[in-house]
Enzyme design. Structure first.
Site, PDB file in Angstrom:
ATOM      1  CG  HIS A  84      -1.684  -1.201   1.483  1.00 20.98           C
ATOM      2  ND1 HIS A  84      -1.147  -2.338   2.042  1.00 20.98           N
ATOM      3  CD2 HIS A  84      -2.997  -1.485   1.227  1.00 20.98           C
ATOM      4  CE1 HIS A  84      -2.093  -3.276   2.119  1.00 20.98           C
ATOM      5  NE2 HIS A  84      -3.208  -2.781   1.639  1.00 20.98           N
ATOM      6  CG  ASN A 236     -15.508  -1.073   7.429  1.00 17.93           C
ATOM      7  OD1 ASN A 236     -14.614  -1.707   6.842  1.00 17.93           O
ATOM      8  ND2 ASN A 236     -15.672   0.223   7.286  1.00 17.93           N
TER       9      ASN A 236
END
Length: 273
Positions: A84, A236
């Protein structure tokens, strides 16, 4: 400083010495979804730290292994864990493994990620086929000199995610009495989760889910002429949609719950590709 083609060549030579593998399909697995690697037949495993010029995974849920073998009769190579921008890597470093997978032989790539649901109709545990993306990372891995042997200077991104593979995935899901969501993924730089205001902005801009990965890999894959299928696991509700704090533990727990459904779908998708 070594140029990108030299780095690719050195990594590929090392990998080919370590494993007899000529893959046709590549997979990049997101947070908590690396269990698919356990189902590879005749698996050969190389830790990332052994591969020349490969970055290192530093995030929980990303094992940091390259796995090669067969799934459903198809020769595949799998990145069990990704990199990332928020880990401190440059965009070219995050995406170098995609270049290496291409040089190993892949022409199709499945990318998966854990994402926050921005669309208010989405529920935790939903799987979303990525139809398009919004790059909100402020980074592009193609910035800088372009080598036409790797791809054209201005690659077309009008079909970043293959319509053919999206239709295939829907057909597989229908056979399994399951329905994919389909939507737009927004990639943010991270590592902080989005604020409620940023989530409202994402929704106004047309995003259905938000995350911190995938987009640089897809840009480079398309630059290299690789066909891409993207799948987000909605782990989520994004900030502001629930009256509770967000945590990586919550993401990992939701990924764990969706694994059986995810595995069954991806295995048949690979078989049909």
């Amino acid at each position: 400083m070594k140029d990108i083609k030299q780095k690719i060549q050195e990594a590929v030579l090392f990998i080919e010495k370590e494993m007899d593998c000529r893959p046709e399909i590549g997979l990049i697995l997101g947070s908590g979804l690396g269990i698919l690697a356990d189902l590879i037949e005749n698996a050969k495993v190389i830790p990332y730290e052994s591969i020349p010029h490969f970055p290192m995974s530093t995030v929980e849920g990303h094992a940091g292994e390259l796995v090669c073998g067969q799934i459903k009769g198809k020769s595949i190579v799998m990145m069990k864990g990704r990199f990332h921008l928020y880990e401190g890597y440059e965009a070219q470093d995050v995406t170098l493994p995609v270049r290496i997978l291409k040089a190993l032989g892949i022409n199709r790539l499945i990318v998966t990620n854990a994402a926050g649901g921005v669309n208010t109709n989405y529920e935790v545990g939903d799987l979303m086929l990525i139809s398009d993306h919004i790059n909100n990372m402020g980074r592009n891995p193609l910035i800088g000199p372009n080598d036409t042997e790797l791809g054209e200077r201005f690659p077309d991104m009008s079909e970043a995610y293959s319509k053919r593979l999206i239709q295939l995935a829907h057909r597989v899901a229908e056979k399994q009495k399951f329905s994919f969501r389909e939507g737009v993924y927004m990639g943010n730089l991270g590592p902080a989760y989005e604020t409620p205001a940023e989530v409202r902005m994402a929704r106004i801009m047309g995003a259905d889910a938000v995350g911190m990965s995938t987009i640089p890999e897809v840009i480079v894959a398309r630059h290299a002429g690789i066909e891409v299928l993207g799948i987000s696991c909605i782990t989520n509700k994004a900030a502001g949609l629930l009256e509770q704090a967000l945590s990586h533990d919550e993401v990992m727990e939701a990924a764990e719950q969706v694994k059986p459904k995810f595995l069954k779908l991806v295995l048949e998708i690979i078989e049909e590709m």
